[in-house]
Every structure is written in C-alpha cells, then in structure tokens.
Scaffold this motif. Structure first.
Motif, PDB file in Angstrom:
ATOM      1  N   ARG A 156       0.809  -1.215   0.000  1.00  0.00           N
ATOM      2  CA  ARG A 156       0.000   0.000   0.000  1.00  0.00           C
ATOM      3  C   ARG A 156       0.846   1.272   0.000  1.00  0.00           C
ATOM      4  NH1 ARG A 156      -5.359  -1.275   1.990  1.00  0.00           N
ATOM      5  NH2 ARG A 156      -5.913   0.916   1.648  1.00  0.00           N
ATOM      6  N   PHE A 157       2.175   1.135   0.078  1.00  0.00           N
ATOM      7  CA  PHE A 157       3.034   2.300   0.254  1.00  0.00           C
ATOM      8  C   PHE A 157       4.133   2.355  -0.810  1.00  0.00           C
ATOM      9  CE2 PHE A 157       1.154   1.135   4.292  1.00  0.00           C
ATOM     10  CZ  PHE A 157       0.587   2.342   4.671  1.00  0.00           C
ATOM     11  N   GLY A 158       4.768   3.543  -0.928  1.00  0.00           N
ATOM     12  CA  GLY A 158       5.762   3.769  -1.968  1.00  0.00           C
ATOM     13  C   GLY A 158       7.142   3.258  -1.600  1.00  0.00           C
ATOM     14  N   ASP A 159       8.151   3.722  -2.350  1.00  0.00           N
ATOM     15  CA  ASP A 159       9.533   3.320  -2.088  1.00  0.00           C
ATOM     16  C   ASP A 159      10.214   4.263  -1.101  1.00  0.00           C
ATOM     17  OD1 ASP A 159       9.375   1.178  -3.874  1.00  0.00           O
ATOM     18  OD2 ASP A 159       9.865   2.482  -5.573  1.00  0.00           O
ATOM     19  N   LYS A 160       9.727   5.483  -1.027  1.00  0.00           N
ATOM     20  CA  LYS A 160      10.317   6.488  -0.145  1.00  0.00           C
ATOM     21  C   LYS A 160       9.274   6.947   0.855  1.00  0.00           C
ATOM     22  CE  LYS A 160      13.094   9.417  -2.072  1.00  0.00           C
ATOM     23  NZ  LYS A 160      14.393   9.046  -1.438  1.00  0.00           N
ATOM     24  N   VAL A 161       9.742   7.301   2.048  1.00  0.00           N
ATOM     25  CA  VAL A 161       8.850   7.827   3.079  1.00  0.00           C
ATOM     26  C   VAL A 161       9.456   9.115   3.627  1.00  0.00           C
ATOM     27  CG1 VAL A 161       9.919   6.377   4.881  1.00  0.00           C
ATOM     28  CG2 VAL A 161       7.629   7.323   5.238  1.00  0.00           C
ATOM     29  N   ILE A 162       8.599  10.096   3.886  1.00  0.00           N
ATOM     30  CA  ILE A 162       9.053  11.373   4.407  1.00  0.00           C
ATOM     31  C   ILE A 162       8.322  11.698   5.706  1.00  0.00           C
ATOM     32  CG2 ILE A 162       9.600  12.259   2.099  1.00  0.00           C
ATOM     33  CD1 ILE A 162       7.021  13.953   2.289  1.00  0.00           C
ATOM     34  N   ALA A 163       8.884  12.635   6.432  1.00  0.00           N
ATOM     35  CA  ALA A 163       8.250  13.147   7.650  1.00  0.00           C
ATOM     36  C   ALA A 163       8.539  14.640   7.720  1.00  0.00           C
ATOM     37  CB  ALA A 163       8.790  12.441   8.883  1.00  0.00           C
ATOM     38  N   GLU A 164       7.483  15.447   7.752  1.00  0.00           N
ATOM     39  CA  GLU A 164       7.631  16.895   7.877  1.00  0.00           C
ATOM     40  C   GLU A 164       7.525  17.272   9.349  1.00  0.00           C
ATOM     41  OE1 GLU A 164       6.246  19.347   4.097  1.00  0.00           O
ATOM     42  OE2 GLU A 164       4.555  18.462   5.143  1.00  0.00           O
ATOM     43  N   LEU A 165       8.578  17.882   9.877  1.00  0.00           N
ATOM     44  CA  LEU A 165       8.575  18.306  11.266  1.00  0.00           C
ATOM     45  C   LEU A 165       8.114  19.752  11.368  1.00  0.00           C
ATOM     46  CD1 LEU A 165      11.898  16.703  12.502  1.00  0.00           C
ATOM     47  CD2 LEU A 165       9.581  15.973  13.043  1.00  0.00           C
ATOM     48  N   ARG A 166       7.339  20.050  12.380  1.00  0.00           N
ATOM     49  CA  ARG A 166       6.854  21.407  12.589  1.00  0.00           C
ATOM     50  C   ARG A 166       8.037  22.351  12.778  1.00  0.00           C
ATOM     51  NH1 ARG A 166       2.889  23.196  17.505  1.00  0.00           N
ATOM     52  NH2 ARG A 166       4.065  21.533  18.512  1.00  0.00           N
ATOM     53  N   GLY A 167       7.955  23.515  12.148  1.00  0.00           N
ATOM     54  CA  GLY A 167       9.021  24.501  12.262  1.00  0.00           C
ATOM     55  C   GLY A 167       8.939  25.301  13.553  1.00  0.00           C
ATOM     56  N   VAL A 168       9.880  26.235  13.700  1.00  0.00           N
ATOM     57  CA  VAL A 168       9.963  27.041  14.914  1.00  0.00           C
ATOM     58  C   VAL A 168       8.844  28.075  14.939  1.00  0.00           C
ATOM     59  CG1 VAL A 168      11.381  28.662  16.219  1.00  0.00           C
ATOM     60  CG2 VAL A 168      12.448  26.711  15.063  1.00  0.00           C
ATOM     61  N   ILE A 169       8.110  28.090  16.035  1.00  0.00           N
ATOM     62  CA  ILE A 169       7.019  29.046  16.256  1.00  0.00           C
ATOM     63  C   ILE A 169       7.289  29.748  17.578  1.00  0.00           C
ATOM     64  CG2 ILE A 169       4.523  29.290  16.605  1.00  0.00           C
ATOM     65  CD1 ILE A 169       4.214  26.689  14.983  1.00  0.00           C
ATOM     66  N   ASP A 170       7.132  31.071  17.616  1.00  0.00           N
ATOM     67  CA  ASP A 170       7.450  31.800  18.847  1.00  0.00           C
ATOM     68  C   ASP A 170       6.332  31.670  19.872  1.00  0.00           C
ATOM     69  OD1 ASP A 170       5.419  33.683  18.226  1.00  0.00           O
ATOM     70  OD2 ASP A 170       6.825  34.951  17.126  1.00  0.00           O
ATOM     71  N   GLU A 171       6.564  32.256  21.051  1.00  0.00           N
ATOM     72  CA  GLU A 171       5.618  32.109  22.155  1.00  0.00           C
ATOM     73  C   GLU A 171       4.257  32.718  21.840  1.00  0.00           C
ATOM     74  OE1 GLU A 171       7.415  33.699  25.634  1.00  0.00           O
ATOM     75  OE2 GLU A 171       8.934  32.115  25.785  1.00  0.00           O
ATOM     76  N   ALA A 172       4.229  33.677  20.926  1.00  0.00           N
ATOM     77  CA  ALA A 172       2.965  34.314  20.551  1.00  0.00           C
ATOM     78  C   ALA A 172       2.246  33.556  19.440  1.00  0.00           C
ATOM     79  CB  ALA A 172       3.214  35.756  20.130  1.00  0.00           C
ATOM     80  N   GLY A 173       2.845  32.460  18.976  1.00  0.00           N
ATOM     81  CA  GLY A 173       2.225  31.674  17.917  1.00  0.00           C
ATOM     82  C   GLY A 173       2.577  32.142  16.519  1.00  0.00           C
ATOM     83  N   GLY A 174       3.601  32.985  16.399  1.00  0.00           N
ATOM     84  CA  GLY A 174       4.018  33.492  15.096  1.00  0.00           C
ATOM     85  C   GLY A 174       5.196  32.712  14.532  1.00  0.00           C
ATOM     86  N   SER A 175       5.432  32.880  13.232  1.00  0.00           N
ATOM     87  CA  SER A 175       6.530  32.209  12.541  1.00  0.00           C
ATOM     88  C   SER A 175       7.367  33.245  11.800  1.00  0.00           C
ATOM     89  CB  SER A 175       5.987  31.173  11.543  1.00  0.00           C
ATOM     90  OG  SER A 175       6.976  30.782  10.614  1.00  0.00           O
ATOM     91  N   ASP A 264      14.439   5.658   2.521  1.00  0.00           N
ATOM     92  CA  ASP A 264      13.892   4.567   1.717  1.00  0.00           C
ATOM     93  C   ASP A 264      13.109   3.665   2.669  1.00  0.00           C
ATOM     94  OD1 ASP A 264      15.103   5.475  -0.621  1.00  0.00           O
ATOM     95  OD2 ASP A 264      16.948   4.356  -0.212  1.00  0.00           O
ATOM     96  N   ILE A 265      11.863   3.353   2.328  1.00  0.00           N
ATOM     97  CA  ILE A 265      11.014   2.597   3.255  1.00  0.00           C
ATOM     98  C   ILE A 265      11.685   1.305   3.704  1.00  0.00           C
ATOM     99  CG2 ILE A 265       8.944   1.147   3.328  1.00  0.00           C
ATOM    100  CD1 ILE A 265       7.339   3.377   2.231  1.00  0.00           C
ATOM    101  N   ASP A 266      12.267   0.568   2.783  1.00  0.00           N
ATOM    102  CA  ASP A 266      12.827  -0.727   3.143  1.00  0.00           C
ATOM    103  C   ASP A 266      14.112  -0.613   3.957  1.00  0.00           C
ATOM    104  OD1 ASP A 266      10.765  -2.176   1.891  1.00  0.00           O
ATOM    105  OD2 ASP A 266      11.723  -1.918  -0.064  1.00  0.00           O
ATOM    106  N   SER A 267      14.636   0.621   4.100  1.00  0.00           N
ATOM    107  CA  SER A 267      15.808   0.848   4.939  1.00  0.00           C
ATOM    108  C   SER A 267      15.448   1.389   6.310  1.00  0.00           C
ATOM    109  CB  SER A 267      16.777   1.832   4.248  1.00  0.00           C
ATOM    110  OG  SER A 267      17.269   1.298   3.038  1.00  0.00           O
ATOM    111  N   VAL A 268      14.167   1.707   6.521  1.00  0.00           N
ATOM    112  CA  VAL A 268      13.734   2.164   7.837  1.00  0.00           C
ATOM    113  C   VAL A 268      13.966   1.031   8.836  1.00  0.00           C
ATOM    114  CG1 VAL A 268      11.740   2.865   9.227  1.00  0.00           C
ATOM    115  CG2 VAL A 268      12.065   3.800   6.930  1.00  0.00           C
TER     116      VAL A 268
END
Length: 338
Positions: A156-175, A264-268
């Motif tokens: 059901r899945f591809g050859d590559k897998v990615i993960a997007e990490l949330r970026g830095v957001i300040d205390e006021a909720g701004g970027s 690569d999924i098979d290398s995870v």
C-alpha cells in the motif's frame, strides 16, 4: 504498560478534539476543529476498509489508547502517497555559485527552489502525545507502530517515506519564516493561515507562493536562523527519525520552514529489522523487549511485548501483551526489538 496503538474510530472525535486544543498551533495534521477531525476520521475509515484500488489519497489515522481507562492519549498518521491528487510542494535549499573575473571573486549563495520532488512518496506525520503521557516510551511506541503498520501492508506504500517536522514558532504563535516570505503574499498572519490550512489544506499557499527561487541572503536573520530547524517540542521526534535511518537532505516546509526528513522505506530500521512470526506459546515473560503488532487494516493493534524467539521461527509472547493484542496461540505477529 497497558497501552495499545490501534486504528482510530469515528467515536474518538471528542477525545481527539480535546487533544488538538493542546498542540499549541502549527500542527495542521491535528486541527482543533471538530468538523475537520470528523473529515479526517471518515477518510481514515475509508482507507482502512479498502482492500484494493488506488492508494494515493489513503490516510491511516492511528490512536494510542490506555486499555484500562479507554482514554485516547495520542495519535499518529500515515499517508500512502502524497502529491497524487494535488501537488505536494516543498522548498529545496540549493547552492548557487557565481564568479566575477574582473573582481577575481567567487560568490556562493543559498537559494530556496519550489519543488514537487516528493510526489508519490509515503508520509508519516501527525504524531502527538498528550502532555501527561510523555514518559515511559509511549512516544516511541506511537511513532514506531507506523512502521510496523507499513511493513504489514507493504504493497500500500511507496519506495520512499518522508516526515515533515513542525518549524519554529514563537511564544505568541508566530513564525519568522512565514512573516519573511509567504506572509508577504497572503495578507494574513501565520495563525490565520495556520487555521485555514488545518481546515482546507495548504494548496492555497502553493497557488499564491512565488514560483521563482528565493535568495536566503534577502531574508532577515530571524527567518534564516530557523530554516530547517524543528520546533523545540519536535527535537525528540527528529532524533527518533534519525534512529530509524531518516535524514534531512535540505528540503523544508513551504509553510513554516521546518525540516523534511526522508528515508527509503525498506531501509527504515523498524521495517528492515521486523519479522513476521506465529505465536507458539503465551508465557509470563520473554527474553527480548519488543514492539509487537497483530491484525491488518482496521484490526491492527500494536504494543510493547516480551518476545521469546524459538528455533523454528515461532515465538512466545508475554500474557499481558497477548491480552492487549487480542492474540492467542497461532496468531501471526510482526515484531521488532525495542
């Protein structure tokens, strides 16, 4: 430890909504919007129910449940293939070198180029653990359960897998990244765009984002300093991804500048090192601390277990894990050392 990762259900929406209000913004995969969560759960239910056909839009939403109380204390998501129904945009950081013969100087600049390089890749995301449960390895259980699910449903899945990490957001909720780049083209704050993104997706950003390369030197230091950096709460997630053989290769989110990790999924690690065995006995304990998963699609269940390997390829499993997994002698189990 009486926790199990299982397929999320429609009746989890109230508990997911309460958790979503604790994310602190910038976490678009778990929006504090009951209607958006209902849509996600409906989409996930459809993906779990499907046994054939196109997987491009499949979203698998997993829930971490305390089996003693029935409370949902975490969530994680798997997208079968991104960029198939609508473009999946990222910024890629490139190096551009120019030389002036008259000045006898070479100038090297970094630029952001808008790409759709990850089209067709699978994605793991939406990992959130209730603040009261961030101990005892539950984050690792929730994160790595996704890879056992992928291993059990590899087609059901591809050859590559990615993960997007949330970026830095300040205390006021701004970027700072948003303010320096995308915010100049949309007439809305990061928080406003964040809320719209959670409800409607980020195609609106891709539609209006400048398509020409952006020189990093033209951005303020406040924006440059956060490019490719995870939100402080995501540093542990980044380390877990690196242990699974994910790498940061210079791709960032067009929304907040957070890093995109890839493998690569098979290398995870949790895919490559996992094994499918048959339970031969249910014991008081075992010799290997492991993650173990049973069932397929909507019946998938994953928990920590004590596994005892046998020479014939079968395994023994501790009785607590067997109960959590609803497993018995003869049940197929996929397992990987903790």
């Amino acid at each position: 430890m009486n926790f199990v990762v299982r397929a999320a259900r429609r009746d989890d929406v109230d508990q997911l909504y309460e958790m979503a209000k604790l994310t602190g913004g910038g976490f678009t995969n778990l929006p504090p919007d009951r209607g958006a969560l209902d849509e996600k759960l409906a989409r996930s239910e459809e993906a779990f129910a499907k046994t054939e056909g196109e997987s491009a839009n499949d979203l698998f939403l997993l829930a971490l449940e305390n089996t003693e109380t029935g409370h949902v204390r975490g969530t994680a998501q798997i997208f079968a293939a991104v960029g198939k129904r609508w473009p999946f945009y990222s910024y890629r950081i490139n190096t551009f070198t120019q030389h002036s013969k008259e000045l006898e100087r070479t100038f090297t600049s970094q630029i952001l180029s808008l790409t759709t390089d990850y089209e067709g890749a699978s994605e793991v995301g939406g990992l959130f653990l209730h603040p009261n449960e961030r101990a005892g390895g539950l984050g690792m259980l929730l994160a790595r359960s996704r890879y056992l699910f992928i291993a059990k449903h590899r087609a059901r899945f591809g050859d590559k897998v990615i993960a997007e990490l949330r970026g830095v957001i300040d205390e006021a909720g701004g970027s700072a990244f948003w303010d320096a780049l995308a915010g100049k083209f949309f007439g809305m704050s990061f928080q406003e765009a964040d809320e719209f993104n959670a409800r409607n997706g980020h195609q609106f950003i891709a539609d209006l984002m400048p398509k020409h390369p952006i020189y990093l030197n033209m951005l303020p230091e406040s924006a440059r300093s956060v490019i490719g950096k995870p939100h402080p709460s995501g540093r542990a997630a980044m380390r877990m991804l690196e242990k699974e053989n994910f790498k940061y290769t210079g791709y960032i989110d067009i929304f907040d500048g957070g890093p995109t990790m890839e493998a690569d999924i098979d290398s995870v690690r949790s895919v490559a090192n996992s094994h499918e065995s048959t339970i031969a006995s249910i014991t008081e304990t075992g010799d290997t601390h492991s993650l173990a998963a049973t069932g397929t699609l909507e019946s998938f269940r994953c928990c920590y277990a004590q596994i005892e390997a046998r020479q014939d390829g079968e395994v023994g499993i501790d009785e607590n894990a067997a109960a959590i997994l609803e497993a018995q002698v003869g049940t197929a189990v996929r397992h990987v050392p903790r």
